[in-house]
Design a protein around this motif. Structure first.
Motif, PDB file in Angstrom:
ATOM      1  N   THR A  65       0.826  -1.211   0.000  1.00  0.00           N
ATOM      2  CA  THR A  65       0.000   0.000   0.000  1.00  0.00           C
ATOM      3  C   THR A  65       0.860   1.260   0.000  1.00  0.00           C
ATOM      4  N   HIS A  66       1.903   1.274   0.830  1.00  0.00           N
ATOM      5  CA  HIS A  66       2.772   2.448   0.912  1.00  0.00           C
ATOM      6  C   HIS A  66       3.520   2.667  -0.404  1.00  0.00           C
ATOM      7  N   PHE A  67       4.039   1.599  -0.967  1.00  0.00           N
ATOM      8  CA  PHE A  67       4.750   1.749  -2.244  1.00  0.00           C
ATOM      9  C   PHE A  67       3.813   2.235  -3.337  1.00  0.00           C
ATOM     10  N   GLU A  68       2.613   1.703  -3.378  1.00  0.00           N
ATOM     11  CA  GLU A  68       1.643   2.153  -4.385  1.00  0.00           C
ATOM     12  C   GLU A  68       1.381   3.651  -4.268  1.00  0.00           C
ATOM     13  N   GLN A  69       1.308   4.159  -3.071  1.00  0.00           N
ATOM     14  CA  GLN A  69       1.108   5.600  -2.869  1.00  0.00           C
ATOM     15  C   GLN A  69       2.307   6.392  -3.379  1.00  0.00           C
ATOM     16  N   GLN A  70       3.515   5.894  -3.092  1.00  0.00           N
ATOM     17  CA  GLN A  70       4.723   6.565  -3.562  1.00  0.00           C
ATOM     18  C   GLN A  70       4.813   6.550  -5.085  1.00  0.00           C
ATOM     19  N   LEU A  71       4.460   5.420  -5.680  1.00  0.00           N
ATOM     20  CA  LEU A  71       4.534   5.296  -7.135  1.00  0.00           C
ATOM     21  C   LEU A  71       3.511   6.197  -7.810  1.00  0.00           C
ATOM     22  N   ALA A 121       2.380   9.025  -6.727  1.00  0.00           N
ATOM     23  CA  ALA A 121       2.895  10.391  -6.644  1.00  0.00           C
ATOM     24  C   ALA A 121       4.000  10.633  -7.664  1.00  0.00           C
ATOM     25  N   LEU A 122       4.882   9.659  -7.834  1.00  0.00           N
ATOM     26  CA  LEU A 122       5.988   9.787  -8.791  1.00  0.00           C
ATOM     27  C   LEU A 122       5.491   9.923 -10.222  1.00  0.00           C
ATOM     28  N   THR A 123       4.485   9.152 -10.578  1.00  0.00           N
ATOM     29  CA  THR A 123       4.008   9.119 -11.958  1.00  0.00           C
ATOM     30  C   THR A 123       2.932  10.163 -12.249  1.00  0.00           C
ATOM     31  N   GLY A 124       2.497  10.860 -11.222  1.00  0.00           N
ATOM     32  CA  GLY A 124       1.473  11.885 -11.420  1.00  0.00           C
ATOM     33  C   GLY A 124       0.074  11.338 -11.567  1.00  0.00           C
TER      34      GLY A 124
END
Length: 373
Positions: A41-47, A49-52
């Motif tokens: 879940t945390h990585f999905e949130q970071q990804l 944000a990175l990809t817009g």
């Protein structure tokens, strides 16, 4: 004798990320949760944000990410325009999702020729097409052109961003010209995990919800299987490693790739080698560095090997020429002239963030000395 200049140096990467990776693994082990927990879940949130994008949904591979995206979009039984020059996974996902591939030639950069796509769709007006373009080699296609095609012809578009995480076109992120896009975390990718993985990215909540169900046997609740889904989950350990060890280094790793690419472009001057142009407006992340060999490709590869330099070919056999497609329905539009040139003449030079300046110079010297007495 100098050490070999490697195509990818995973041992050097391990020394760089080892401490953060071991801490991430220990945290997952201590949590007692290994599948679809807080780390994913945390990585999905970071990804996202990175990809817009608003949402990202982790899965087991880049292939699965493309298939999930196509299934979400309703690809079953539909014609899907795509490139003949890519990893086979691009087309395999179309077939697994029930689509029918239509192959259209590439441009001089090796990416799907959007002008030819436009002419094909105009000529076959009345048919509703899917479009699966690939941001190949880390380059970005013309995203504004993609949007115009999508709107004018009511195309359903899914961008294959497997090789292009972080790439932009005129300042706009890849993946922004379609409702869904696919990313790969295969180890060779610019953001590669220590195994396999992928993700679907989207702005639509309903698409993200469906992707989460489909990746987990089609479940919408515990033991409630609403869809015929897949077993395609990003592991907690991979998600933790990506978050702690690899994602924070992506910007620096990408800039080093770009430095190497700039040096190659300015330094390789041999008339027997051609560096394909980057697409207009592309801010490439330089996943691969392809060159075209005007002479005998095998001889050039042997020359690099003798100089202690690894190289590779991407891709020596076009997708519609693969034996696995003989029993499948597909269409080829035109002669695929540019794509075949890449298949016959392309060689990929080493490009990764752990190359030293001396490594890069050795590659340039070896390229420029080929064929000289």
């Amino acid at each position: 004798m100098k050490p070999t200049v490697l195509l990818n140096d995973f041992k050097a990467q391990w020394q760089c990320v080892r401490e953060d990776t071991l801490k991430a693994i220990d945290r997952v082990g201590c949590s007692g949760r290994f599948i679809l927990g807080d780390e994913v879940t945390h990585f999905e949130q970071q990804l996202a944000a990175l990809t817009g994008k608003r949402y990202s949904v982790g899965c087991a591979s880049g292939l699965d990410a493309i298939e999930l995206g196509l299934r979400i979009l309703g690809c079953q039984g539909k014609p899907v325009i795509t490139t003949p020059l890519s990893a086979f996974a691009t087309t395999l996902a179309i077939i697994r999702a029930g689509g029918i591939p239509i192959f259209i030639d590439t441009d001089r950069s090796g990416l799907l020729d959007l002008d030819k796509v436009e002419r094909f769709v105009e000529k076959n007006h009345g048919t509703r097409y899917f479009l699966l373009p690939v941001h190949l080699f880390g380059h970005s296609l013309d995203l504004e052109h993609l949007r115009r095609l999508r709107e004018r012809f009511e195309l359903t578009v899914l961008e294959d961003c497997a090789q292009a995480i972080g790439a932009r076109n005129n300042g706009t992120n890849v993946g922004s010209a379609s409702e869904t896009a696919a990313i790969s975390f295969y180890p060779t990718k610019n953001l590669g995990c220590m195994g396999d993985g992928g993700a679907v990215i989207t702005d639509r909540e309903d698409f993200a919800t469906l992707a989460r169900a489909l990746r987990n046997y089609g479940q919408t609740g515990n033991y409630r299987h609403t869809y015929l889904g897949m077993d395609s989950r990003l592991d907690e350990i991979h998600a933790a490693i990506l978050t702690d060890a690899l994602l924070p280094r992506l910007v620096a790793f990408t800039e080093r790739r770009r430095e190497i690419a700039r040096y190659y472009r300015s330094g390789i001057s041999s008339e027997t080698l051609e560096i394909p142009p980057e697409p207009d407006g592309s801010q490439s992340v330089c996943h691969l560095f392809p060159i075209l060999v005007k002479g005998d490709r095998a001889s050039f590869q042997q020359h690099l090997t003798a100089q202690g330099i690894q190289c590779a070919i991407h891709y020596p056999l076009l997708i519609p020429d693969q034996p696995a497609l003989r029993a499948q329905s597909y269409t080829i539009d035109g002669q695929l002239k540019n794509a075949r040139l890449f298949a016959q003449k392309e060689v990929s030079l080493p490009i990764h963030p752990f190359m030293s300046d001396d490594d890069v110079k050795r590659v340039v010297v070896a390229c420029n000395s080929w064929g000289k007495a």
